[in-house]
Design an enzyme around this catalytic site. Sequence first.
Site, mmCIF file in Angstrom:
data_model
loop_
_atom_site.group_PDB
_atom_site.id
_atom_site.type_symbol
_atom_site.label_atom_id
_atom_site.label_comp_id
_atom_site.label_asym_id
_atom_site.label_seq_id
_atom_site.Cartn_x
_atom_site.Cartn_y
_atom_site.Cartn_z
ATOM 1 N N ILE A 62 34.267 37.673 38.643
ATOM 2 C CA ILE A 62 34.664 36.276 38.793
ATOM 3 C C ILE A 62 35.023 35.996 40.254
ATOM 4 O O ILE A 62 35.612 36.838 40.954
ATOM 5 C CB ILE A 62 35.846 35.931 37.861
ATOM 6 C CG1 ILE A 62 36.035 34.407 37.770
ATOM 7 C CG2 ILE A 62 37.112 36.627 38.295
ATOM 8 C CD1 ILE A 62 36.891 33.961 36.620
ATOM 9 N N GLY B 117 33.654 40.662 35.552
ATOM 10 C CA GLY B 117 32.908 39.733 34.716
ATOM 11 C C GLY B 117 31.463 40.140 34.509
ATOM 12 O O GLY B 117 30.837 39.769 33.511
ATOM 13 N N ASP C 209 31.555 42.189 31.502
ATOM 14 C CA ASP C 209 31.657 41.278 30.356
ATOM 15 C C ASP C 209 30.272 40.796 29.937
ATOM 16 O O ASP C 209 29.945 40.753 28.742
ATOM 17 C CB ASP C 209 32.518 40.051 30.715
ATOM 18 C CG ASP C 209 33.986 40.378 30.896
ATOM 19 O OD1 ASP C 209 34.536 41.108 30.062
ATOM 20 O OD2 ASP C 209 34.582 39.886 31.867
ATOM 21 N N GLU D 92 39.439 44.328 36.171
ATOM 22 C CA GLU D 92 40.492 43.325 35.986
ATOM 23 C C GLU D 92 41.904 43.876 36.157
ATOM 24 O O GLU D 92 42.789 43.188 36.685
ATOM 25 C CB GLU D 92 40.348 42.681 34.596
ATOM 26 C CG GLU D 92 39.198 41.703 34.472
ATOM 27 C CD GLU D 92 37.871 42.358 34.139
ATOM 28 O OE1 GLU D 92 36.914 41.647 33.801
ATOM 29 O OE2 GLU D 92 37.784 43.616 34.219
ATOM 30 N N ASP E 191 39.659 39.569 29.610
ATOM 31 C CA ASP E 191 39.723 38.667 28.455
ATOM 32 C C ASP E 191 38.417 37.941 28.139
ATOM 33 O O ASP E 191 38.399 36.986 27.378
ATOM 34 C CB ASP E 191 40.836 37.626 28.663
ATOM 35 C CG ASP E 191 40.663 36.800 29.922
ATOM 36 O OD1 ASP E 191 39.643 36.959 30.621
ATOM 37 O OD2 ASP E 191 41.562 35.975 30.214
#
Length: 275
Positions: A69, A125, A128, A148, A156
């Site tokens: 991110i 991310g 993810d 993270e 999350d």
Amino acid sequence: MANYTTLEIVQENPNSAVFYLYLNRPNHRNALSRDFFTEFPRALSSLDQNPDVNVIVLSGAGNHFCAGIDLKTLTSISDQFVSGDRGRAGEKFRREIKELQEAITAIERCRKPVVASIHGACIGGGVDIVTACDIRYCSKDAFFSVKEVDLAITADLGTLQRLPSIVGYGNALELALTGRTFWSSEAKELGLVSRVFGSREELDNGVRVVAEGIGLKSPLAVRGTKAVLQRSRELNVEQGLDYVATWNSAMLLSDDLSEAVSAYAQKREPIFAKL
């Protein structure tokens, strides 16, 4: 096709049912901006609804797959919730997180198989994203990190939920708690990727061959295989068998089945209708 600021959709071969979806912020190592989380599910939906698409290859433009991110995005989001009533701010923040989660889960909701083609950095991310993909391949230079925890964040957007079923609970816990970098060879050993290619060119060629092969198969069978495998993660064997029996009672007796049997008997390649 629609224009995007963070993505690019490419059909490299006009006669192919394989479409390429690129994370397209190469100057930022394809870091995920706020616009990405709006555009990504929209792009996947457009590909899902396009009958010319049978397989989606997800890759990154430039030298890296995804650096996670964008820190500016992270700061912008957190700044929205620093004042006012704590309860209401928390409720609004939860809705924001859920919206970001939905953008990643759009990969699983897409009926078409999504193949991750990973090179360079796949961090935070990026992990993810690839853990939500159906198949994962990488080049030798690829490296990964569940980053993270080093930013004081509990991941999350899906890694903590999806990674354990891919690499095992203990391995996932170790990677998530340490945030350490691990390379392509270990990713293969852990089962995160199915194969490691020696170079970016070999990766592109290898993924193309796999995707084209899947794209020639019955779209109904491919769709069913993805759906049943995803559902079976949440079921025991008996429940999973019941689910696939119900699925096939609706889908098995199709024109695709007749075409596959005829093609086999006639020693030719089958030709299936679009989905």
